[in-house]
Write a protein that holds these residues in place. Sequence first.
Motif, short mmCIF file in Angstrom:
data_model
loop_
_atom_site.label_atom_id
_atom_site.label_comp_id
_atom_site.label_asym_id
_atom_site.label_seq_id
_atom_site.Cartn_x
_atom_site.Cartn_y
_atom_site.Cartn_z
N ILE A 1 0.85 -1.18 0.00
CA ILE A 1 0.00 0.00 0.00
C ILE A 1 0.89 1.24 0.00
O ILE A 1 1.78 1.36 0.83
CB ILE A 1 -0.91 0.03 1.24
N SER A 2 0.66 2.14 -0.95
CA SER A 2 1.36 3.42 -1.00
C SER A 2 0.34 4.53 -0.81
O SER A 2 -0.73 4.50 -1.43
CB SER A 2 2.06 3.60 -2.34
N VAL A 3 0.67 5.48 0.05
CA VAL A 3 -0.24 6.60 0.31
C VAL A 3 0.50 7.92 0.17
O VAL A 3 1.70 8.01 0.42
CB VAL A 3 -0.88 6.51 1.71
N LYS A 4 -0.23 8.94 -0.27
CA LYS A 4 0.28 10.31 -0.35
C LYS A 4 -0.81 11.21 0.24
O LYS A 4 -1.98 11.04 -0.07
CB LYS A 4 0.53 10.74 -1.79
N LEU B 1 -7.39 -0.61 7.36
CA LEU B 1 -5.97 -0.95 7.35
C LEU B 1 -5.11 0.27 7.01
O LEU B 1 -4.10 0.54 7.68
CB LEU B 1 -5.71 -2.09 6.36
N VAL B 2 -5.53 1.05 6.02
CA VAL B 2 -4.79 2.25 5.61
C VAL B 2 -4.78 3.28 6.74
O VAL B 2 -3.73 3.85 7.07
CB VAL B 2 -5.38 2.85 4.32
N ILE B 3 -5.93 3.51 7.35
CA ILE B 3 -6.02 4.49 8.43
C ILE B 3 -5.12 4.10 9.59
O ILE B 3 -4.36 4.93 10.11
CB ILE B 3 -7.49 4.67 8.89
N SER B 4 -5.16 2.85 10.01
CA SER B 4 -4.32 2.43 11.14
C SER B 4 -2.84 2.49 10.78
O SER B 4 -2.01 2.89 11.61
CB SER B 4 -4.70 1.03 11.63
N ASP B 5 -2.47 2.13 9.55
CA ASP B 5 -1.07 2.22 9.12
C ASP B 5 -0.58 3.66 9.16
O ASP B 5 0.52 3.94 9.64
CB ASP B 5 -0.89 1.67 7.70
N ILE B 6 -1.38 4.59 8.67
CA ILE B 6 -0.98 6.00 8.65
C ILE B 6 -0.85 6.53 10.06
O ILE B 6 0.17 7.14 10.41
CB ILE B 6 -1.99 6.85 7.83
#
Length: 164
Positions: free
Chosen positions: A56-59, A110-115
């Motif tokens: 997962i990649s986020v910006k 999953l994205v929210i907790s990772d960030i």
Amino acid sequence: MLLDLKEIFQNEGSQKQVDYSLSMSDIEYDGVYPFKSPVSVSALSVNRASLVDLEISVKFLYIRNCDRCFEEFSREMEMTFNHKLAVSLENDENDDYIETPDYKLELDDLVISDIILNLPSKNLCREDCKGLCQKCGQNLNCGVCQCDKTKVDPRLEILKQLID
């Protein structure tokens, strides 16, 4: 976003790419709402020998107040997270894999907790931020204050005598 991985798990070597925007404007972190604009999410799932690798990649734009001078600043942040997915786990204490018994994964959670887990613990507008004057509150990044720096706290006066 609910990610359906049934086809990925059943076909070795297959992969699935998902790109979307995630609104986190209602997420409070450390007493503020630092996510004013949507988070750009890109997720790639690849089957490797009955296990699925998820990258997962986020910006996103991170807006906070500096911990030293309290001025608001914004910073463009990019993060990458890797997870291993399995349909079932024999040992419930295995934290290396995420279990997906119905071949579905709620990607937003999953994205929210990772960030949130990877946000900086100290928020500075810049590395050399000078902060505020302890006496008058002047932002020392904007200029020098006129406070008398030679005056010593009377409780520490005995230590000054040791130096002299």
